[in-house]
Design an enzyme around this catalytic site. Structure first.
Site, PDB file in Angstrom:
ATOM      1  N   ARG A  22      41.909  45.540  46.671  1.00 36.01           N
ATOM      2  CA  ARG A  22      41.537  44.259  46.080  1.00 36.01           C
ATOM      3  C   ARG A  22      42.824  43.464  45.857  1.00 36.01           C
ATOM      4  O   ARG A  22      43.905  44.049  45.749  1.00 36.01           O
ATOM      5  CB  ARG A  22      40.822  44.471  44.750  1.00 36.01           C
ATOM      6  N   ARG A  64      39.948  43.526  53.291  1.00 35.81           N
ATOM      7  CA  ARG A  64      39.384  44.723  52.636  1.00 35.81           C
ATOM      8  C   ARG A  64      38.190  45.244  53.426  1.00 35.81           C
ATOM      9  O   ARG A  64      38.024  46.452  53.594  1.00 35.81           O
ATOM     10  CB  ARG A  64      39.000  44.353  51.201  1.00 35.81           C
ATOM     11  N   LYS A 116      39.353  49.077  39.451  1.00 36.57           N
ATOM     12  CA  LYS A 116      38.406  48.590  38.441  1.00 36.57           C
ATOM     13  C   LYS A 116      38.068  49.696  37.458  1.00 36.57           C
ATOM     14  O   LYS A 116      37.936  50.862  37.832  1.00 36.57           O
ATOM     15  CB  LYS A 116      37.128  48.097  39.122  1.00 36.57           C
ATOM     16  N   HIS A 152      39.247  39.317  51.042  1.00 37.38           N
ATOM     17  CA  HIS A 152      38.107  40.227  51.107  1.00 37.38           C
ATOM     18  C   HIS A 152      37.803  40.629  52.544  1.00 37.38           C
ATOM     19  O   HIS A 152      37.301  41.728  52.797  1.00 37.38           O
ATOM     20  CB  HIS A 152      36.877  39.574  50.467  1.00 37.38           C
TER      21      HIS A 152
END
Length: 289
Positions: free
Chosen positions: A159, A258, A183, A255
């Site tokens: 991220r 990713r 996270k 993104h």
């Protein structure tokens, strides 16, 4: 009447930051949601934001706020749902702090999310990816840094917050691995591809001594921000598109890098659970491909 200010402060600073350990980006997103809500409520109720009380933030007012987002601010349903998710998270926090408001909490939590069309996240083909990785100029300090950042973003499927927050102590080039704090403060260790390790070594050789512990810093020795990385990626994607015109039809975002990592891992392992573990997804049994 219950002042809302101390409750919001406790939620953002204590619950989100200290207890849940959510990222700064998530806290900023929540704070913006409440800023918009309080501005709307203050104007509607003709009071200052600091004078708002919990009792005034009932389901009817919040529903009106959500309509305002779509009708006046022209927000898409997905943005409306982001704001509602922040509000619901706060009201779930209130369940344990304000038992007298349980019925009010129940009504707010019953507000439905809007259905949205799930768009497939694009990814880069091998030739497209290579064009992006080769875009930074390896003859300049910034180019060496950017090449290392791009290689690491794809190799590890990081991220943006994980990439920009990576510290020198998190890199172990002797074992060709990095430690990532993701996270929910979930930690994972990832191996580095040879090309990624080489790009990192090249950057660390010219990075110099700076006070910031983060791996990637700007010319002033300050950590790069998520917006700084997005800007650099856009610039290098435009450069790559000149060599590979097909890229001009794709919107290349962090993104997308990713997601490209996810596709590489999936093609190599044929195991979606390994993709989830590699990327640090919250639900390890189902990565979104």
């Amino acid at each position: 009447m219950t002042p809302i200010a101390p409750l919001i402060e406790a939620f953002l600073n204590e619950t989100l930051a200290r207890q849940r350990g959510v990222s700064r980006h998530t806290r900023d997103s929540y704070a913006l949601s409440f800023q918009l809500l309080f501005m709307f409520a203050a104007k509607r109720l003709k009071v200052s934001p600091s004078a708002l009380t919990l009792e005034q933030l009932d389901a009817r007012l919040i529903s009106a706020f959500l309509e305002y987002l779509e009708d006046k601010r022209k927000n898409a349903p997905v943005t409306r749902n982001v704001r509602l998710a922040a509000i619901k998270s706060f009201f779930r926090f209130l369940e344990y702090r304000q038992p007298a408001a349980l019925e009010q909490v129940r009504r707010v939590l019953a507000i439905p999310f809007k259905k949205t069309d799930q768009r497939l996240v694009p990814y880069l083909l091998r030739e497209e990816l290579q064009a992006v990785l080769d875009a930074p100029d390896p003859a300049t300090r910034d180019g060496i840094r950017d090449r290392a950042m791009l290689h690491l973003a794809v190799c590890a499927g990081l991220r943006v917050s994980e990439l920009t927050g990576l510290k020198l102590e998190d890199i172990d080039l002797s074992s060709m691995s990095i430690r990532v704090l993701g996270k929910g403060r979930r930690e994972r260790t990832l191996p580095l591809w040879k090309t990624t390790a080489a790009a990192l070594r090249a950057w660390l050789a010219v990075r110099g001594r700076v006070a910031a512990p983060e791996v990637f810093v700007n010319a002033r020795g300050e950590p790069l921000s998520r917006w700084g990385f997005a800007y650099l990626l856009k610039h290098h994607a435009a450069t790559a598109a000149r060599a590979h015109p097909g890229l001009s039809k794709k919107r290349i975002s962090p993104h997308v890098l990713r997601h490209t990592c996810a596709m590489i891992i999936l093609q190599a392992t044929q195991d979606i659970r390994k993709v989830s573990l590699w990327r640090g997804d919250q639900d390890e049994t189902a990565a979104t491909i």
